[in-house]
Motif scaffolding. Structure first.
Motif, PDB file in Angstrom:
ATOM      1  N   MET A 121       0.840  -1.197   0.000  1.00 36.70           N
ATOM      2  CA  MET A 121       0.000   0.000   0.000  1.00 36.70           C
ATOM      3  C   MET A 121       0.877   1.250   0.000  1.00 36.70           C
ATOM      4  N   ARG A 122       0.451   2.246  -0.739  1.00 39.30           N
ATOM      5  CA  ARG A 122       1.200   3.507  -0.823  1.00 39.30           C
ATOM      6  C   ARG A 122       1.290   4.171   0.548  1.00 39.30           C
ATOM      7  N   ARG A 123       2.511   4.590   0.913  1.00 44.63           N
ATOM      8  CA  ARG A 123       2.732   5.305   2.164  1.00 44.63           C
ATOM      9  C   ARG A 123       3.137   6.739   1.857  1.00 44.63           C
ATOM     10  N   VAL A 124       2.567   7.677   2.596  1.00 47.91           N
ATOM     11  CA  VAL A 124       2.919   9.080   2.425  1.00 47.91           C
ATOM     12  C   VAL A 124       3.179   9.693   3.795  1.00 47.91           C
ATOM     13  N   CYS A 125       3.981  10.750   3.796  1.00 52.09           N
ATOM     14  CA  CYS A 125       4.356  11.429   5.043  1.00 52.09           C
ATOM     15  C   CYS A 125       3.780  12.842   5.041  1.00 52.09           C
ATOM     16  N   LEU A 126       2.843  13.096   5.936  1.00 50.44           N
ATOM     17  CA  LEU A 126       2.298  14.433   6.155  1.00 50.44           C
ATOM     18  C   LEU A 126       3.016  14.995   7.371  1.00 50.44           C
ATOM     19  N   THR A 127       3.806  16.051   7.171  1.00 53.06           N
ATOM     20  CA  THR A 127       4.679  16.511   8.245  1.00 53.06           C
ATOM     21  C   THR A 127       4.351  17.922   8.712  1.00 53.06           C
ATOM     22  N   LEU A 128       4.517  18.117  10.011  1.00 49.97           N
ATOM     23  CA  LEU A 128       4.324  19.418  10.645  1.00 49.97           C
ATOM     24  C   LEU A 128       5.537  19.705  11.518  1.00 49.97           C
ATOM     25  N   ALA A 140      -6.387  11.922   8.467  1.00 51.90           N
ATOM     26  CA  ALA A 140      -7.488  10.953   8.458  1.00 51.90           C
ATOM     27  C   ALA A 140      -8.264  11.030   7.148  1.00 51.90           C
ATOM     28  N   TYR A 141      -8.451  12.244   6.642  1.00 57.18           N
ATOM     29  CA  TYR A 141      -9.142  12.420   5.360  1.00 57.18           C
ATOM     30  C   TYR A 141      -8.372  11.731   4.241  1.00 57.18           C
ATOM     31  N   GLY A 142      -7.047  11.941   4.197  1.00 59.87           N
ATOM     32  CA  GLY A 142      -6.247  11.341   3.138  1.00 59.87           C
ATOM     33  C   GLY A 142      -6.301   9.831   3.159  1.00 59.87           C
ATOM     34  N   ALA A 143      -6.194   9.240   4.353  1.00 60.37           N
ATOM     35  CA  ALA A 143      -6.236   7.781   4.462  1.00 60.37           C
ATOM     36  C   ALA A 143      -7.606   7.243   4.054  1.00 60.37           C
ATOM     37  N   ARG A 144      -8.646   7.918   4.495  1.00 59.75           N
ATOM     38  CA  ARG A 144     -10.021   7.468   4.203  1.00 59.75           C
ATOM     39  C   ARG A 144     -10.372   7.639   2.734  1.00 59.75           C
ATOM     40  N   ARG A 145     -10.033   8.780   2.172  1.00 61.73           N
ATOM     41  CA  ARG A 145     -10.464   9.113   0.804  1.00 61.73           C
ATOM     42  C   ARG A 145      -9.641   8.387  -0.246  1.00 61.73           C
ATOM     43  N   PHE A 146      -8.345   8.146   0.016  1.00 62.25           N
ATOM     44  CA  PHE A 146      -7.459   7.607  -1.010  1.00 62.25           C
ATOM     45  C   PHE A 146      -6.939   6.208  -0.689  1.00 62.25           C
ATOM     46  N   PRO A 194      -8.196   7.986  17.052  1.00 61.22           N
ATOM     47  CA  PRO A 194      -7.608   6.930  16.211  1.00 61.22           C
ATOM     48  C   PRO A 194      -8.307   6.881  14.863  1.00 61.22           C
ATOM     49  N   SER A 195      -7.514   6.685  13.818  1.00 55.86           N
ATOM     50  CA  SER A 195      -8.081   6.664  12.467  1.00 55.86           C
ATOM     51  C   SER A 195      -7.390   5.584  11.655  1.00 55.86           C
ATOM     52  N   ALA A 196      -8.165   4.755  10.993  1.00 52.99           N
ATOM     53  CA  ALA A 196      -7.596   3.678  10.190  1.00 52.99           C
ATOM     54  C   ALA A 196      -6.684   4.251   9.114  1.00 52.99           C
ATOM     55  N   GLY A 197      -5.505   3.685   8.995  1.00 52.91           N
ATOM     56  CA  GLY A 197      -4.568   4.121   7.971  1.00 52.91           C
ATOM     57  C   GLY A 197      -3.678   5.267   8.379  1.00 52.91           C
ATOM     58  N   VAL A 198      -3.819   5.778   9.606  1.00 56.13           N
ATOM     59  CA  VAL A 198      -3.012   6.904  10.071  1.00 56.13           C
ATOM     60  C   VAL A 198      -2.116   6.452  11.218  1.00 56.13           C
ATOM     61  N   THR A 199      -0.825   6.717  11.078  1.00 60.17           N
ATOM     62  CA  THR A 199       0.137   6.461  12.150  1.00 60.17           C
ATOM     63  C   THR A 199       0.779   7.793  12.522  1.00 60.17           C
ATOM     64  N   GLU A 207      17.425   2.353   5.430  1.00 56.53           N
ATOM     65  CA  GLU A 207      17.874   1.125   6.082  1.00 56.53           C
ATOM     66  C   GLU A 207      17.674   1.197   7.603  1.00 56.53           C
ATOM     67  N   THR A 208      17.761   2.399   8.151  1.00 55.57           N
ATOM     68  CA  THR A 208      17.633   2.565   9.609  1.00 55.57           C
ATOM     69  C   THR A 208      16.197   2.311  10.071  1.00 55.57           C
ATOM     70  N   GLY A 209      15.237   2.840   9.320  1.00 55.89           N
ATOM     71  CA  GLY A 209      13.843   2.659   9.698  1.00 55.89           C
ATOM     72  C   GLY A 209      13.472   3.489  10.917  1.00 55.89           C
ATOM     73  N   LEU A 210      12.188   3.439  11.271  1.00 56.17           N
ATOM     74  CA  LEU A 210      11.686   4.188  12.432  1.00 56.17           C
ATOM     75  C   LEU A 210      10.593   3.372  13.094  1.00 56.17           C
ATOM     76  N   ALA A 211      10.710   3.204  14.398  1.00 59.27           N
ATOM     77  CA  ALA A 211       9.710   2.421  15.108  1.00 59.27           C
ATOM     78  C   ALA A 211       8.344   3.113  15.046  1.00 59.27           C
ATOM     79  N   VAL A 212       7.294   2.336  14.899  1.00 62.25           N
ATOM     80  CA  VAL A 212       5.930   2.876  14.884  1.00 62.25           C
ATOM     81  C   VAL A 212       5.586   3.351  16.299  1.00 62.25           C
ATOM     82  N   THR A 213       5.081   4.583  16.405  1.00 59.99           N
ATOM     83  CA  THR A 213       4.759   5.144  17.716  1.00 59.99           C
ATOM     84  C   THR A 213       3.267   5.116  18.022  1.00 59.99           C
ATOM     85  N   ARG A 214       2.432   5.084  16.991  1.00 59.35           N
ATOM     86  CA  ARG A 214       0.994   4.984  17.243  1.00 59.35           C
ATOM     87  C   ARG A 214       0.253   4.647  15.964  1.00 59.35           C
TER      88      ARG A 214
END
Length: 436
Positions: free
Chosen positions: A1-8, A26-32, A61-66, A429-436
């Protein structure tokens, strides 16, 4: 599945913005149907950081959002590991360029780029803490809609779905590299008061950002358009243009970039310099990479901190350093504009080594031009008087250092660019642990 980064990225109180951007994720995950990694890079002081942690915890909590909310210690730990893994040297200097002690609009976005690589994202979508969304029929107007619709797709495949196309010949097979809109509301740079107090002084100061050689009528037009965004335009429906995006028509609070761009070239890591995060908008335009400009403009506002005496002084000094940086950046932009398609390799990817060469060549420019600019700044701020005279005094105190700082910023940019592709590979290669 396509992953995207929305950053603030943020260094100031913005709990309301965190909630709003969470809603956009949440809108992006739900709509796309994509995985949205909401990445909040927080350089705030401890009391504000605590408020932000509460705001993040309150996001539904929103499906598809971490959600990833990283303070500077957490960012530093990731960067140190990625730099060590890359084998790049000097390690401590690169870490400082990625996470400097001062404010750096370019460095905070560079951190988002590397973390997006670690998360396996194909694009980065940036918002700012001093912005909010327009609304239509009671619903927020999210730029992420247009960014996810177009970004990364072949230009020829989306030509018909855009409202209009100005695609250069031969660009049909290239992928949309950037999608962006502008802003409405207050000017993006704190110069509205100068414009109202002394229009001639305003034109003199802003004119320092415009490259030499433009006919006077065009210089006037560019000065009038600078920092104004989309003015008071109200969103009433979508309009899109497929074309290389003009840097004048996109704001970094309202932009999506494909990984093929930011994995090859970073942003200048200059500190205390507004506008240091716009380099890639010039680069993708000059390379004639396809972009989609949309009209889902974000609402810009000025925070209370920027209205204090300390905030005012800090921002005016960042504006002054921006005007010094333009001596070098405009020289680089002249060469990228002249190079055009030669900025790309045979597969349509940006040739980072060519850009690094242009940046490194600019370091040798005569510093007499920036001495002249400091004279202009001193006279202008003293003419304005009152608290602007305080800015002139502060610039006078730093006069012997500022030209060197502007030159050294470009040297640092070239150094970072030399190691950037190794850093992006190591981050993945380093990766990042999932926080939520």
């Amino acid at each position: 599945m396509r992953r995207v980064c929305l950053t603030l990225p943020t260094h100031r109180a913005c709990a309301g913005t965190i909630a709003a951007v969470g809603e956009e994720a949440a809108y992006g995950a739900r709509r796309f149907g994509v995985d949205v990694h909401l990445l909040i890079l927080d350089s705030s002081a401890a009391p504000v950081l605590a408020e932000h942690r509460k705001a993040v915890a309150a996001l539904p909590p929103s499906a598809g959002v971490t959600v990833h909310h990283l303070d500077e210690d957490e960012q530093r730990a990731f960067l140190r590991e990625a730099i060590d893994r890359s084998g790049a040297a000097p390690r401590d200097r690169l870490l400082e360029l990625m996470l400097p002690p001062g404010i750096s609009y370019g460095a905070c976005t560079n951190r988002a780029f590397l973390l997006a690589q670690a998360l396996g994202c194909t694009s980065v979508h940036r918002r700012d803490s001093d912005s909010r969304y327009q609304r239509l029929d009671g619903e927020p107007v999210f730029p992420l809609h247009q960014e996810l619709t177009y970004l990364g797709r072949r230009a020829g495949h989306v030509r018909e779905s855009a409202s209009r196309s100005k695609l250069p010949p031969g660009a049909e097979d290239r992928r949309v590299a950037v999608t962006g809109g502008s802003f409405v509301g207050e000017m993006s740079v704190d110069v509205a008061e100068i414009r109202d107090l002394a229009p001639d002084t305003y034109r003199e100061l802003v004119g320092l950002s415009i490259p030499e050689g433009y006919p006077e009528i065009w210089r006037g037009h560019l000065i009038d358009a600078s920092f104004r965004g989309a003015g008071d335009t109200v969103f009433s429906g979508d309009r899109t243009t497929l074309a290389p995006l003009s840097p004048m028509h996109v704001d970094m609070c309202n932009i999506g970039l494909d990984h093929e761009v930011y994995s090859r070239v970073p942003l200048p890591p200059a500190t205390d310099t507004i506008g240091s995060d716009y380099f890639l908008t010039h680069l993708v335009h000059d390379a004639r990479l396809p972009g989609v400009q949309h009209n889902r403009h974000i609402v810009n506002f000025h925070t209370a901190e920027r209205r204090t005496d300390a905030g005012f002084l800090a921002y005016q000094l960042r504006f002054a350093k921006f005007l010094l940086s333009k001596t070098y950046l405009n020289a680089v932009y002249a060469r990228t504009a002249a190079a055009g398609d030669a900025l790309l390799d045979g597969e349509g990817r940006i040739r980072a080594s060519v850009i690094a060469g242009f940046v490194r060549d600019s370091i040798g420019l005569d510093r007499a031009e920036n001495a002249r600019r400091l004279d202009v700044l001193d006279r202008a701020y003293r003419r304005l008087g009152d608290r602007y005279a305080t800015v002139a005094d502060a610039l006078a105190e730093r006069r012997s250092r500022l030209p060197d700082e502007a030159r050294d910023d470009m040297a640092d940019f070239a150094l970072l660019m030399d190691h950037w592709e190794a850093l992006t590979r190591a981050s993945a290669e380093t990766g990042l642990a999932v926080t939520r």
